[in-house]
Design a protein around this motif. Structure first.
Motif, mmCIF file in Angstrom:
data_model
loop_
_atom_site.group_PDB
_atom_site.id
_atom_site.type_symbol
_atom_site.label_atom_id
_atom_site.label_comp_id
_atom_site.label_asym_id
_atom_site.label_seq_id
_atom_site.Cartn_x
_atom_site.Cartn_y
_atom_site.Cartn_z
ATOM 1 N N GLY A 40 0.795 -1.220 0.000
ATOM 2 C CA GLY A 40 0.000 0.000 0.000
ATOM 3 C C GLY A 40 0.825 1.265 0.000
ATOM 4 O O GLY A 40 0.473 2.224 0.678
ATOM 5 N N ASP B 86 -4.411 1.426 0.227
ATOM 6 C CA ASP B 86 -4.236 0.972 1.605
ATOM 7 C C ASP B 86 -3.577 -0.394 1.694
ATOM 8 O O ASP B 86 -3.408 -0.929 2.774
ATOM 9 N N GLN C 208 -3.106 -4.596 0.398
ATOM 10 C CA GLN C 208 -3.971 -5.768 0.252
ATOM 11 C C GLN C 208 -3.179 -7.004 0.651
ATOM 12 O O GLN C 208 -2.014 -7.134 0.288
ATOM 13 N N PRO D 149 -6.596 -4.655 3.534
ATOM 14 C CA PRO D 149 -5.381 -4.190 4.206
ATOM 15 C C PRO D 149 -5.081 -4.993 5.470
ATOM 16 O O PRO D 149 -5.990 -5.456 6.164
#
Length: 150
Positions: free
Chosen positions: A39, A45, A47, A71
């Motif tokens: 991220g 954000d 993964q 996230p």
């Protein structure tokens, strides 16, 4: 100077990132792992993934079964563990051992996932094959060594 990307590379079974590599009862080769997008891009954000990569007996890529969990900070860890354990179970009887497989890439969940060759940046550099996303395993010549850098 490097001679070019590999046709195949070896991964030795170990107790770390290559804990679940080997062969199925029907001779296919497999690699079960946990790639991750950290991220680091604006608006991303990250993964977390569970990925099962399958290859034929000769190391030709067959398919990737990939589950996404969002996230790291907000992912359902129990669901990720259940998916990982389920992917391992679905293989049936396996032997954890060295595998020799070809590099590959697939697009899933807006992300390139696989064992991806990286060309040298200059004449003094060498070819690498890295697990993406996450770049948590990196392979270089000799391609048959079975070793990787983290």
């Amino acid at each position: 100077m490097s001679s070019g990307p590999p046709r195949r590379l070896a991964i030795d079974h170990d107790d770390y990132h290559a804990e679940h590599v080997g062969r199925t009862a029907d001779g296919r080769q497999f690699f079960l792992t946990r790639p991750f997008d950290p991220g680091t891009h604006e608006g991303n954000d990250g993964q977390e993934f569970v990925a099962l990569f399958l290859f034929d007996a000769d190391g030709c890529f067959l398919e990737a079964k990939i589950d996404a969990f969002g996230p790291r900070e907000t992912m359902d860890r129990a669901a990720a563990k259940a998916a990982y354990d389920g992917r391992l179970r679905e293989l049936g009887d396996v032997t954890f051992t060295r595998i020799e497989i070809e590099p590959f890439a697939v697009e899933r969940f807006g992300t390139t996932i696989g064992l991806i060759p990286r060309a040298p940046d200059d004449d003094d550099d060498r070819w690498w094959v890295t697990i993406e996303p996450g770049d948590y395993m990196a392979f270089t010549e000799p391609w048959d060594s079975g070793d990787y850098d983290t």
